[in-house]
Structure formats: C-alpha cells, structure tokens
Design a protein around this motif. Structure first.
Motif, PDB file in Angstrom:
ATOM      1  N   THR A 156       0.786  -1.318  -0.150  1.00 22.58           N
ATOM      2  CA  THR A 156       0.068   0.099  -0.096  1.00 22.58           C
ATOM      3  C   THR A 156       0.703   1.383  -0.036  1.00 22.58           C
ATOM      4  OG1 THR A 156      -1.691  -1.290   1.410  1.00 22.58           O
ATOM      5  CG2 THR A 156      -1.861   1.159   1.199  1.00 22.58           C
ATOM      6  N   SER A 165      -3.619   5.784  -0.806  1.00 20.81           N
ATOM      7  CA  SER A 165      -3.658   6.283  -2.137  1.00 20.81           C
ATOM      8  C   SER A 165      -3.718   5.426  -3.349  1.00 20.81           C
ATOM      9  CB  SER A 165      -2.608   7.377  -2.291  1.00 20.81           C
ATOM     10  OG  SER A 165      -1.134   6.872  -2.151  1.00 20.81           O
ATOM     11  N   ARG A 166      -2.846   4.280  -3.012  1.00 23.46           N
ATOM     12  CA  ARG A 166      -2.734   3.045  -3.927  1.00 23.46           C
ATOM     13  C   ARG A 166      -2.565   1.835  -3.168  1.00 23.46           C
ATOM     14  NH1 ARG A 166       1.485   4.229  -8.530  1.00 23.46           N
ATOM     15  NH2 ARG A 166       2.460   5.099  -6.964  1.00 23.46           N
ATOM     16  N   CYS A 178      -5.318  -4.152  -8.454  1.00 20.47           N
ATOM     17  CA  CYS A 178      -4.760  -2.796  -8.147  1.00 20.47           C
ATOM     18  C   CYS A 178      -6.149  -1.838  -7.916  1.00 20.47           C
ATOM     19  CB  CYS A 178      -3.802  -2.155  -9.369  1.00 20.47           C
ATOM     20  SG  CYS A 178      -2.315  -2.905  -9.337  1.00 20.47           S
ATOM     21  N   ASP A 180      -6.975   2.576  -6.715  1.00 18.06           N
ATOM     22  CA  ASP A 180      -6.535   3.776  -6.290  1.00 18.06           C
ATOM     23  C   ASP A 180      -7.534   4.624  -5.925  1.00 18.06           C
ATOM     24  OD1 ASP A 180      -7.544   4.395  -8.909  1.00 18.06           O
ATOM     25  OD2 ASP A 180      -5.549   4.388  -9.665  1.00 18.06           O
ATOM     26  N   LEU A 191      -9.929   0.365  -1.524  1.00 20.26           N
ATOM     27  CA  LEU A 191      -9.357   1.326  -0.971  1.00 20.26           C
ATOM     28  C   LEU A 191      -9.799   1.944   0.315  1.00 20.26           C
ATOM     29  CD1 LEU A 191      -6.305   2.311  -1.834  1.00 20.26           C
ATOM     30  CD2 LEU A 191      -7.579   4.548  -2.588  1.00 20.26           C
ATOM     31  N   TRP A 222       3.146  -2.469  -8.297  1.00 24.00           N
ATOM     32  CA  TRP A 222       2.197  -1.723  -8.871  1.00 24.00           C
ATOM     33  C   TRP A 222       2.176  -2.107 -10.354  1.00 24.00           C
ATOM     34  CZ3 TRP A 222      -2.349   0.759  -7.555  1.00 24.00           C
ATOM     35  CH2 TRP A 222      -2.792   1.357  -8.459  1.00 24.00           C
TER      36      TRP A 222
END
Length: 231
Positions: A156, A165-166, A178, A180, A191, A222
């Motif tokens: 993270t 944030s991601r 993934c 975000d 998230l 990522w």
C-alpha cells in the motif's frame, strides 16, 4: 577448493589485523564496545518514556531530541575509532578522501547513501512531532488469518495525509488487483476510506505481519499489478 576453505581464506586478512601485536583489543579502543545491545535497549526505553510523558511535559520530546543529537555525535566518534581498530580502509566513491563514518552521504553512490528512508521509525515519528513534514510511505502487510479465497498480501502507498492512495492485493493463486483513488473498488478489493492506523496498532495485531517497504518495491509491485499477476 571447498566452500569452508574459501571462507577461511577470505577471513585471513581480518584475522591478521585482529591478532597483530600493534592492534589493541576493540574493547580497549572503544570503551563499552561489548554492550551496544544493552545501550540500545536503554535508549529505546528512554524514547518511549519521552513519548508517554509528552502530554504532562511538552518539553520532554525536545529534550529527548537534544539527547539523541548528542548521543549521535558520540556514537559517530566511537564508530570512527572502531573502524580504525579493525584496519578499515575507505572503499566509497570518495576514495581515499572518504571519511566514513564521520562524513555526510552527499556523493552519488556513497556507501552511506540510503535510497530507502523508513518513515515509521521512532526517530522519524519524533521528527514529525517536532514539525518535520510528513511524506508518503509504503506498507507491506500479510493477513495471517485470511481465507483461501481472500487476498493475503497488500502493498500500500499511504499519502502524506495518512490515507491510502494506491494498493495492490495478492491472492494465493498469484492474482494481483490494483486500486487507487480514481478506482477505489475492483474485484473485491477496496481502497480504505479511513485513516491508516498507527504503527503501534499494526505491531499489536497478532493476525497481521507488517513492515515498511521502499518506493522502488511498491512501484515494481504496482506495475506487476497492472498486468494482473506476478511475473
């Protein structure tokens, strides 16, 4: 030549230095050199005392920071003496001008340069309490209690505001997902909208293994996550 023989050959130069009659034992060169671990334990206790007493004594953190600065200077001097006692020779990019461990890591590729600067060490937390600017940091966590059909590892990116944030989630079959701030939910991974817990809370969770990661590690994961699986 066997592995054991090769290791012994590599150690011989160091043994020559340590056994040389012109060398003093490290304990004599550096007083208290054998009790670094105990000194570190004591220092950590003093750090925690400063943190716990800050509400009743706002100057406790400042005083502790000054003590750490003085201790850091003394430790640098001890390291320099220890390096001399062991016959250390400069091997950094500065060549013979290198004065490690008393120098600053200003040269590119310096042996003391750290590309990865953890943000959740006690020293970093103290600096932020004294006004240092918060920066993004990266967390790798493993959920030890996850079910087989749930992601078990998360890498993270946490913004300076303290929120995710991601994030890249990994499943047992190697799948990566993934999310975000523009795509907050994808394939069962979300998230979080809540502020990231403190590092103390992470350490107290027996069902979770957490450690800080570098920017490079996160960006690599990522990019893998964008492909959907670990390559």
């Amino acid at each position: 030549m066997t592995t054991g023989t090769l290791c012994l050959v590599r150690l011989l130069p160091l043994l020559d230095v340590l056994e040389s009659p012109v060398r003093q034992p490290v304990r004599e060169v550096v007083p208290g050199g054998a009790d670094f671990a105990e000194r570190e334990r004591t220092a950590q206790q003093e750090d925690e005392q400063a943190l716990t007493s800050r509400e009743g004594d706002p100057t406790a953190i400042t005083r502790r920071a000054e003590q750490l600065a003085l201790a850091g200077g003394a430790m640098t001097a001890e390291l320099a003496e220890l390096a001399t006692a062991l016959g250390w020779r400069p091997a950094g990019p500065c060549g013979l001008r290198c004065t490690w461990p008393a120098c600053a890591p200003s040269a590119e590729g310096c042996v003391r340069h750290r590309a990865f600067q953890p943000q959740q060490t006690l020293a970093a937390r103290l600096r932020r309490k004294l006004g240092a600017e918060s920066r993004p940091w990266y967390l790798m966590s493993v959920d030890l209690a996850s079910d087989d059909d749930e992601p078990f590892e998360f890498v993270t990116e946490i913004g300076a505001d303290g929120y995710e944030s991601r994030k890249v989630a990994q499943y047992m079959d190697g799948r990566l997902v993934c999310v975000d701030r523009e795509h907050r939910t994808r394939d069962g991974v979300t998230l979080s909208s809540e502020r990231v817990p403190s590092w103390t809370e992470f350490e107290a969770n027996n069902d979770l293994h957490a450690e800080e990661a570098s920017t490079e590690f996160f960006e690599s994961r990522w990019q893998q996550g964008l492909t959907g699986s670990i390559r």
